[in-house]
Design an enzyme around this catalytic site. Structure first.
Site, PDB file in Angstrom:
ATOM      1  N   LYS A  84       0.834  -1.191   0.000  1.00 60.06           N
ATOM      2  CA  LYS A  84       0.000   0.000   0.000  1.00 60.06           C
ATOM      3  C   LYS A  84       0.877   1.251   0.000  1.00 60.06           C
ATOM      4  CE  LYS A  84      -3.801  -1.910   2.825  1.00 60.06           C
ATOM      5  NZ  LYS A  84      -4.930  -1.688   1.931  1.00 60.06           N
ATOM      6  N   ARG A  90      -9.999 -11.703   2.699  1.00 63.53           N
ATOM      7  CA  ARG A  90     -10.908 -12.748   2.217  1.00 63.53           C
ATOM      8  C   ARG A  90     -10.249 -14.124   2.255  1.00 63.53           C
ATOM      9  NH1 ARG A  90     -11.564  -9.754  -3.415  1.00 63.53           N
ATOM     10  NH2 ARG A  90     -11.392  -8.064  -1.889  1.00 63.53           N
TER      11      ARG A  90
END
Length: 461
Positions: A240, A314
């Site tokens: 990020k 996830r």
């Protein structure tokens, strides 16, 4: 708060300052019953009955408080929160009626996250009296569960890593006599390979783990609560930006919600066999980090190609949902700070809700609306499932376009929930960027009260 204080007490006729409530439309009628000096005091404080306004009015040698609310006849969770924030230390009662739902905001308004900084000028407790004595403990427990989420999310990653999250689960297990089991580090590799892969790059201090707690009569319906516990998300090798990492201490917000909800369920004695599952990792970067293009094995037996290491939540949820499904629960609810797409669609205050069954969505929305914690339903469109196709594996963890990110993430999770199981997924922000009365800026619980009150409707004795 730094010390435990009962901020709501049963009304037994104690001396207390009166709080009068009015709304803007009824203010003129309210003011007519006051003397000239009292009306001038309200005027000097620019009080006109608007919601969240507070005024102090002299009354001979004493005084009373006036609060503006949206509806004096139907008090909401946070309508008294501003009063609780700004009134002087002391004991209070409503001049008419009972606080009921507003007990929640009275407690949350006085909660302070003071682990790292003490406020020497902080006011002492404001205690509110209630005639609903039998509801006080439940109201306080619910507010404290919300405060627990806030505190866990506000705590920096170094102090709220996987081991600290485990400690919180152990604390509630001990409090309610639940059984707890933790699978940790390399012991995850065979049975929970995606949890292991995402967390293996972290230091030993922050080793990945799957926390499982079980409680309740085995004869009762089985309910699984699952929470994403990414204690810090660097993005992995798909790293990020600095701005993107700034709030990533909150990426364990799903775990905080799940632990807090488990505590509420056990405290309320709901008729369920509770199964709490918290997969918790740090998505770190080192020489053994999982890579874009890797193909991961899963507990379910599916293979997952990694399209993006920053879509890691996830993955760990997939293994946990598979484990939850193996005991054939009547219901699974998961909480996750899963996608930025949900925030773009709904903003910070509305948790995205996805369910397999319309009836479950309706129950959760109704419970949330009744308790000022309304989620907003997003679809799980079967037509978008093909976007998770992979050329070399059973599926990819990230789709290659910018559309419907929250729903596509939900479709990924759906593949790991057992066939026919009633399942609800909250994509929650767990962060409030703007302060509101009773709801400070920082860590926040969204969807917690909706889920709890829906479960109360289903499983109370």
């Amino acid at each position: 708060m730094s010390q435990k204080v009962d901020l709501i007490e049963p009304d037994r006729g104690q001396d207390a300052v009166a709080i009068h409530l009015t709304d803007k439309s009824g203010f003129d009628a309210f003011a007519k019953d006051l003397n000239a000096g009292q009306r001038n005091a309200l005027k000097a404080q620019k009080f006109d009955g608007s919601a969240f306004q507070v005024a102090i009015v002299p009354d001979g040698e004493n005084w009373f408080a006036v609060g503006g609310v949206a509806d004096p006849e139907e008090l909401s969770s946070y309508c008294l929160a501003k009063l609780a924030e700004v009134l002087p230390e002391g004991m209070y009662r409503l001049a008419s009626g009972d606080p009921k739902a507003a007990m929640h905001g009275w407690v949350t308004a006085q909660h302070v996250f003071d682990r790292y900084r003490k406020d020497d000028d902080a006011q002492g407790p404001r205690i509110l009296l209630s005639k609903q004595a039998k509801h006080i403990d439940a109201a306080i427990a619910e507010a404290e569960a919300v405060n627990l989420v806030c505190d866990m999310v506000n705590t920096p990653a170094e102090d709220m890593g996987p081991a600290a999250i485990e400690a919180e689960a152990e604390r509630i297990a001990k409090q309610f006599g639940a059984d707890i089991k933790v699978t940790k580090g390399d012991a995850l590799e065979n049975d929970y390979p995606m949890i292991h892969a995402v967390g293996r790059a972290a230091s030993r201090q922050h080793a990945p783990r799957l926390i499982q707690l079980e409680w309740g009569d085995e004869k009762h319906p089985r309910v699984a609560i699952v929470g994403k516990g990414v204690s810090f998300d660097s993005g992995g090798l798909d790293v990020k930006s600095a701005a993107g990492m700034k709030l990533m201490k909150k990426d364990m917000g799903g775990a905080a919600h799940a632990i807090a909800l488990a505590g509420l369920i056990m405290g309320a004695g709901l008729n369920v066999r509770l199964h709490l599952l918290v997969p918790t990792v740090e998505n770190a970067i080192s020489g053994n980090a999982f890579r874009p293009g890797d193909v991961l094995q899963t507990r379910k037996g599916l293979t997952v190609e990694i399209g993006n290491t920053d879509a890691e939540g996830r993955l760990i949820l997939g293994d946990a949902l598979t484990r939850a499904s193996e005991d054939d629960p009547e219901l699974i609810i998961d909480f996750a700070t899963l996608t930025g797409a949900a925030r773009v669609a709904l903003g910070p205050d509305l948790p995205a809700l996805m369910t397999r069954r319309d009836s479950t969505a309706e129950q959760l929305i109704a419970a949330g609306r009744a308790h000022d914690d309304e989620p907003w339903r997003l679809p799980l469109p079967a037509a978008y499932a093909e976007w998770l196709n992979s050329d070399i594996a059973d599926m990819n963890n990230a789709h290659g376009n910018a559309y419907a990110g929250a729903s596509v993430a939900g479709l990924f999770l759906d593949r790991f929930v057992g066939d026919g199981i009633d399942w609800a997924h909250f994509d929650t922000f767990a962060w409030r960027p703007f302060a509101k009365p009773g709801r400070p800026k920082g860590g926040a619980a969204y969807g917690l009260r909706a889920a709890f009150h829906m479960l109360c409707e289903r499983y109370s004795g």
